[in-house]
Design an enzyme around this catalytic site. Sequence first.
Site, PDB file in Angstrom:
ATOM      1  N   HIS A  54       0.829  -1.203   0.000  1.00 20.43           N
ATOM      2  CA  HIS A  54       0.000   0.000   0.000  1.00 20.43           C
ATOM      3  C   HIS A  54       0.871   1.263   0.000  1.00 20.43           C
ATOM      4  O   HIS A  54       0.578   2.237  -0.707  1.00 20.43           O
ATOM      5  CB  HIS A  54      -0.908  -0.010   1.233  1.00 20.43           C
ATOM      6  N   GLU A  76      -2.897  -5.570  -3.992  1.00 15.36           N
ATOM      7  CA  GLU A  76      -3.632  -5.134  -2.796  1.00 15.36           C
ATOM      8  C   GLU A  76      -5.002  -5.812  -2.724  1.00 15.36           C
ATOM      9  O   GLU A  76      -5.438  -6.243  -1.646  1.00 15.36           O
ATOM     10  CB  GLU A  76      -3.836  -3.622  -2.833  1.00 15.36           C
ATOM     11  N   ASN A 387      24.494 -23.815  -6.238  1.00 16.67           N
ATOM     12  CA  ASN A 387      25.248 -25.066  -6.321  1.00 16.67           C
ATOM     13  C   ASN A 387      24.851 -26.044  -5.224  1.00 16.67           C
ATOM     14  O   ASN A 387      24.754 -27.247  -5.452  1.00 16.67           O
ATOM     15  CB  ASN A 387      26.750 -24.779  -6.244  1.00 16.67           C
TER      16      ASN A 387
END
Length: 662
Positions: A54, A76, A387
């Site tokens: 927001h 939102e 990895n």
Amino acid sequence: MAADLFSDPEMQEIFEGFLVESQELLDAISQDLMTLENQPDDLDLLNQIFRSFHTIKGTSSFMGFNSIVGITHHAEDLLNKLRKSELVVNQDIIDVLLDVHDIIEILIENIQEDSDEEIDYSDTEKQLEILKSGRTLDETNDHDIAETGSNENKESETFPDDASVSESGESALDKVLNYADKFAQPGDFSPEEESMILSAFDEVNKNFDAKVSLSDFENHQSENAHSETKEINQKVPNSKEVNKTKPSISKEKSKTHKPKASSETIRVDLTRVESLMDLSGELVLGRNRLAQIADIFASEFENNDFVRDLLETTDSIDTITSDIQAAVMRIRMVPVGKLYQKAPRIVRDLSKEFKKKIKLVVKGEETEIDRGIIEELNDPLVHMIRNSCDHGIEGQDERKELDKPVNGTITLDAEQEGNNIVLRISDDGRGMDPEKLKAKALEKGLISQEQAAQMSDREAFQLIFMPGFSTAAVVSSVSGRGVGMDVVRTNIQNLKGMIEIESELGKGSTFVIKLPLTLAIIQGLLVKIQEETYAIPLSSVVEVVSINKEAVSSVNQQEVIRLRDDVYPIIRLDKALHTPDSVDELDGRNIVVVGYGMYRVGFVVDTLLGQQEIVIKSLGEYLGSMPGIAGSTILGDGHVIMIIDVSELIENNLSSANIYNI
């Protein structure tokens, strides 16, 4: 875009504040979404994520960044349904919200770089619409997605983009007001945000010599509420959700809720910090010089009262200088946890890709390290985590067969050791088989049979840092191309650090990275070679020993020294640095064992002068770069000495073949 809108210094300052705040909020959102996935019933956390999105939407609306407002508004809506318990947190929702996070990052980056590149995030918007309806992405076919997109387009309202507004000839103030009109809704801004907007308008008014009262702002809104707009491809929140009533901001309300100025932190231009670092370095040099002069006077005039006063004053200045230096260094220090921020997201995404269950454990994140080092470490850390996920942690079935927990664990740990920081990246996976590593290196022609036969396990582990080396059976988006780990080693060496590997087959592997806390002022080991004094960065020093003539021999025309169970090649620094009158005799000389990637090498020096704090200075344009020299520093007696570049000396004076044949 940004350059046109914020060419004025006052607006530029507001814009830079927006960039900093947005990045902080995005970092928080990423971590909070990771936590929410494991704690789906945490309403406080959900509200916190909503507030972060927001705030980004509110500040973006104020700055006039339509595209950010559009995608954030959809996020939102979805979060609001979760807050009202109309939907339940699931993996699809977390995935899409993370996509929104990534899109916002890209959009902000484009704004910052003044890029005109268009970002198509329509698929993400469609996914948000699907999830808001309570359906899952798996049960939605292509026709449904197309239908959703079509309906959304019908209901969408279009607004002018940045370019259309900038071409209209409006003042910067009008542009800001117009943008605010188009996205503000009743209740969109918290009291704090409303106060921030009013403060920003005050700054704009001062800058443009325009006194716009709050009533003027409200009149401006009502006059523009129904103005015609040009159509563009980028869509923002649909018209059913956007109420164009003016925002309910009042003077009384803003005064009541005006946020208090924080006395905890301030934002400082990084160039000022760098200047302060340089000055503290000069202060250290002056301190060293004063201490040496005081020692000379003390030896010449032992019982003189003035000399005693000088010594007391010197001790006091020494303490104050050390405190100032430490305080200035702390300004640049940031918690290493900042380096770990992306790790949860990486582990989560790769767990899904490889269909593995991997848990991330983070320790020592409060340990502090220089900001510059953090930035350079980001890519190496990401690659090592990848990895570990790909090569280290076994698949679920394999772990069950080995009687291991189904969930693999990757641990990131950090701790300070003296003037160094030690990072450990470990996993409880399959570990490394030194014989397989040597076989793969032989297959790729990176080493010879003779070299493989004479290689220790520790040296075999270091093979993964060789360019072109890879154990991946197939090439994927993550690994198998033989690039990456050599870059990791190079980056760490550029930071004057070392990397080692500890591994046990079937138990897991640990990468240990040792780095200086800062690169500006370092601890150096002062050594004498003939009549010249040099400094070796202490972070590269493994140990120091006196030469035992019987322990020195020659292998493949390379001098080596045996220390306990290890054999190290040696480099005579007088010859490597082309010092006049170099000698062959080894008696009475010393070996400084230094670490460089996979190598341990002994530097032959004449005399050890001790450890000292040194300030690294460049050689300047006149001298430029010198082979084997990393820079210079000034000693307390005013003499300029050279700082040895450990990596370059080793690369210039030893071949990998010679090292492996030892």
